[in-house]
Design an enzyme around this catalytic site. Sequence first.
Site, PDB file in Angstrom:
ATOM      1  N   HIS A 112       0.843  -1.207   0.000  1.00 46.38           N
ATOM      2  CA  HIS A 112       0.000   0.000   0.000  1.00 46.38           C
ATOM      3  C   HIS A 112       0.873   1.249   0.000  1.00 46.38           C
ATOM      4  O   HIS A 112       2.079   1.178   0.263  1.00 46.38           O
ATOM      5  CB  HIS A 112      -0.898   0.016   1.254  1.00 46.38           C
ATOM      6  CG  HIS A 112      -0.113   0.186   2.516  1.00 46.38           C
ATOM      7  ND1 HIS A 112       0.392  -0.877   3.239  1.00 46.38           N
ATOM      8  CD2 HIS A 112       0.288   1.309   3.182  1.00 46.38           C
ATOM      9  CE1 HIS A 112       1.057  -0.422   4.284  1.00 46.38           C
ATOM     10  NE2 HIS A 112       1.023   0.902   4.269  1.00 46.38           N
ATOM     11  N   SER A 114       0.881   4.806   1.960  1.00 47.56           N
ATOM     12  CA  SER A 114       0.230   5.543   3.052  1.00 47.56           C
ATOM     13  C   SER A 114      -0.030   6.982   2.634  1.00 47.56           C
ATOM     14  O   SER A 114       0.831   7.645   2.038  1.00 47.56           O
ATOM     15  CB  SER A 114       1.130   5.564   4.294  1.00 47.56           C
ATOM     16  OG  SER A 114       1.391   4.274   4.733  1.00 47.56           O
ATOM     17  N   TYR A 195       3.621  13.782   7.009  1.00 50.11           N
ATOM     18  CA  TYR A 195       4.926  14.457   7.031  1.00 50.11           C
ATOM     19  C   TYR A 195       4.865  15.799   6.312  1.00 50.11           C
ATOM     20  O   TYR A 195       4.168  15.921   5.303  1.00 50.11           O
ATOM     21  CB  TYR A 195       5.982  13.563   6.381  1.00 50.11           C
ATOM     22  CG  TYR A 195       6.227  12.336   7.197  1.00 50.11           C
ATOM     23  CD1 TYR A 195       7.220  12.300   8.171  1.00 50.11           C
ATOM     24  CD2 TYR A 195       5.420  11.213   7.056  1.00 50.11           C
ATOM     25  CE1 TYR A 195       7.414  11.185   8.961  1.00 50.11           C
ATOM     26  CE2 TYR A 195       5.606  10.091   7.847  1.00 50.11           C
ATOM     27  CZ  TYR A 195       6.609  10.091   8.788  1.00 50.11           C
ATOM     28  OH  TYR A 195       6.780   8.993   9.579  1.00 50.11           O
ATOM     29  N   ASP A 197       7.127  17.041   4.614  1.00 48.61           N
ATOM     30  CA  ASP A 197       7.695  16.807   3.294  1.00 48.61           C
ATOM     31  C   ASP A 197       7.415  15.332   2.940  1.00 48.61           C
ATOM     32  O   ASP A 197       8.291  14.481   3.057  1.00 48.61           O
ATOM     33  CB  ASP A 197       9.208  17.071   3.375  1.00 48.61           C
ATOM     34  CG  ASP A 197       9.874  16.828   2.048  1.00 48.61           C
ATOM     35  OD1 ASP A 197       9.163  16.820   1.024  1.00 48.61           O
ATOM     36  OD2 ASP A 197      11.110  16.625   2.046  1.00 48.61           O
ATOM     37  N   PRO A 198       6.167  15.032   2.515  1.00 44.30           N
ATOM     38  CA  PRO A 198       5.825  13.619   2.304  1.00 44.30           C
ATOM     39  C   PRO A 198       6.631  12.996   1.175  1.00 44.30           C
ATOM     40  O   PRO A 198       6.914  13.658   0.178  1.00 44.30           O
ATOM     41  CB  PRO A 198       4.341  13.650   1.942  1.00 44.30           C
ATOM     42  CG  PRO A 198       3.894  15.036   2.036  1.00 44.30           C
ATOM     43  CD  PRO A 198       5.086  15.929   2.115  1.00 44.30           C
ATOM     44  N   SER A 199       7.016  11.768   1.375  1.00 40.52           N
ATOM     45  CA  SER A 199       7.745  11.037   0.346  1.00 40.52           C
ATOM     46  C   SER A 199       6.923   9.773   0.117  1.00 40.52           C
ATOM     47  O   SER A 199       7.027   8.815   0.883  1.00 40.52           O
ATOM     48  CB  SER A 199       9.144  10.751   0.885  1.00 40.52           C
ATOM     49  OG  SER A 199       9.811   9.849   0.081  1.00 40.52           O
ATOM     50  N   PHE A 200       6.070   9.793  -0.912  1.00 46.21           N
ATOM     51  CA  PHE A 200       5.122   8.684  -1.089  1.00 46.21           C
ATOM     52  C   PHE A 200       5.844   7.453  -1.638  1.00 46.21           C
ATOM     53  O   PHE A 200       6.636   7.547  -2.575  1.00 46.21           O
ATOM     54  CB  PHE A 200       3.984   9.113  -2.009  1.00 46.21           C
ATOM     55  CG  PHE A 200       3.178  10.226  -1.415  1.00 46.21           C
ATOM     56  CD1 PHE A 200       2.280   9.977  -0.385  1.00 46.21           C
ATOM     57  CD2 PHE A 200       3.344  11.530  -1.851  1.00 46.21           C
ATOM     58  CE1 PHE A 200       1.545  11.005   0.193  1.00 46.21           C
ATOM     59  CE2 PHE A 200       2.618  12.564  -1.290  1.00 46.21           C
ATOM     60  CZ  PHE A 200       1.722  12.307  -0.258  1.00 46.21           C
ATOM     61  N   HIS A 201       5.539   6.341  -1.052  1.00 46.95           N
ATOM     62  CA  HIS A 201       6.257   5.117  -1.405  1.00 46.95           C
ATOM     63  C   HIS A 201       5.408   3.895  -1.059  1.00 46.95           C
ATOM     64  O   HIS A 201       4.416   4.014  -0.334  1.00 46.95           O
ATOM     65  CB  HIS A 201       7.563   5.046  -0.594  1.00 46.95           C
ATOM     66  CG  HIS A 201       7.296   5.008   0.881  1.00 46.95           C
ATOM     67  ND1 HIS A 201       7.187   6.155   1.645  1.00 46.95           N
ATOM     68  CD2 HIS A 201       7.079   3.970   1.727  1.00 46.95           C
ATOM     69  CE1 HIS A 201       6.931   5.826   2.896  1.00 46.95           C
ATOM     70  NE2 HIS A 201       6.856   4.500   2.976  1.00 46.95           N
ATOM     71  N   SER A 203       6.171   0.357   0.706  1.00 47.52           N
ATOM     72  CA  SER A 203       7.155  -0.503   1.379  1.00 47.52           C
ATOM     73  C   SER A 203       6.949  -1.935   0.909  1.00 47.52           C
ATOM     74  O   SER A 203       5.815  -2.415   0.837  1.00 47.52           O
ATOM     75  CB  SER A 203       6.967  -0.444   2.902  1.00 47.52           C
ATOM     76  OG  SER A 203       7.224   0.853   3.361  1.00 47.52           O
TER      77      SER A 203
HETATM   78  P1  AMP Z   1       4.702   2.835   5.307  1.00 45.83           P
HETATM   79  O1  AMP Z   1       5.109   1.688   4.484  1.00 45.83           O
HETATM   80  O2  AMP Z   1       3.800   3.791   4.593  1.00 45.83           O
HETATM   81  O3  AMP Z   1       4.219   2.442   6.657  1.00 45.83           O
HETATM   82  O4  AMP Z   1       6.016   3.716   5.545  1.00 45.83           O
HETATM   83  C1  AMP Z   1       7.147   3.192   6.190  1.00 45.83           C
HETATM   84  C2  AMP Z   1       7.714   4.224   7.127  1.00 45.83           C
HETATM   85  O5  AMP Z   1       8.224   5.349   6.419  1.00 45.83           O
HETATM   86  C3  AMP Z   1       6.672   4.790   8.090  1.00 45.83           C
HETATM   87  O6  AMP Z   1       6.870   4.218   9.360  1.00 45.83           O
HETATM   88  C4  AMP Z   1       6.976   6.276   8.085  1.00 45.83           C
HETATM   89  O7  AMP Z   1       7.101   6.734   9.394  1.00 45.83           O
HETATM   90  C5  AMP Z   1       8.315   6.387   7.369  1.00 45.83           C
HETATM   91  N1  AMP Z   1       8.615   7.680   6.776  1.00 45.83           N
HETATM   92  C6  AMP Z   1       9.712   8.361   7.111  1.00 45.83           C
HETATM   93  N2  AMP Z   1       9.771   9.532   6.461  1.00 45.83           N
HETATM   94  C7  AMP Z   1       8.683   9.616   5.664  1.00 45.83           C
HETATM   95  C8  AMP Z   1       8.193  10.611   4.743  1.00 45.83           C
HETATM   96  N3  AMP Z   1       8.826  11.752   4.493  1.00 45.83           N
HETATM   97  N4  AMP Z   1       7.031  10.360   4.111  1.00 45.83           N
HETATM   98  C9  AMP Z   1       6.390   9.209   4.340  1.00 45.83           C
HETATM   99  N5  AMP Z   1       6.814   8.238   5.199  1.00 45.83           N
HETATM  100  C10 AMP Z   1       7.949   8.432   5.865  1.00 45.83           C
END
Ligand code: AMP
Length: 256
Positions: A112, A114, A195, A197-201, A203
């Site tokens: 997913h 977030s 965040y 400065d969101p960094s969409f990804h 995991s």
């Molecule tokens: P998720 O797979 O969405 O749970 O993301 C993994 C981890 O990335 C989360 O525990 C977030 O706290 C961390 N994270 C760290 N920096 C960022 C950022 N700038 N934007 C989004 N997630 C972040």
Amino acid sequence: MSALSYICGYGYGSNSDDSDCEIVPRGYKRPKLPTPDLSKVTVIPVCEEHLDDPKQHDGRTRTFPHVRGNWATFVYIKYSDEEGLFELVNNLQSAVVKILDKEPCQRCEDFHISLSKTAVLKYHFISPFTTSLQEALTGLKRINLSFDSVKVYCNDENTRTFIALKVDYSSNKSLQEITSKVDEILDECSLPTFYEDPSFHMSILWVNGNKKRELEDIVENLNDIVAQEIGKSLQNVIVNRVHCRSGNKLFQFSLQ
Ligand code: AMP
């Protein structure tokens, strides 16, 4: 005043205790709450996990304890082609395992993206929250989602490190638009926003503890593996739904 901010003043964030029961002073007449219109929201019941036994979830540590009446809630996009990434994830996992000292590197469950942090809601807060989400997301266009690189993230508590596929520039802009709307709603009720400065990804793998430094050393190698799959197993996908999970409830919101 939105239904959500109305209910904020009603109980959440006040000095009321954390239990399921509320004590109301005699003679106090509670204001009548507007009935939320959830007619356009799909609700799917799912199972809720209550026990915090790390052995049952690959050694993960819960970052906040489960409290009855508190509903862990977050907004996200579900990745639809998890199976298509099976080989890519395997290849990345093999590369990661080589540099870890016998430590396990696990595949993430339920791929997913977030769009919020996890907020803790009281039960009576869920309906107004999802109604506000429905209103805020109405009219937003579906997203053409693509990934362009690997990035390493660590959670705020430094208990887990994630190897993730980072979305490309244009997907990032579209996701930012949704997150800004979600943040506005969270902000209305002093809940944590995403965040700055969101960094969409997305995991795909995780390891215990903060292994950011070690994993960043091999990011170039991981990027080479991903680059070979872009346009093959790693295709653009159309995202036409946003999800919100709150405890054992799953809500879906359609994009246009
Ligand atoms: P998720 O797979 O969405 O749970 O993301 C993994 C981890 O990335 C989360 O525990 C977030 O706290 C961390 N994270 C760290 N920096 C960022 C950022 N700038 N934007 C989004 N997630 C972040």
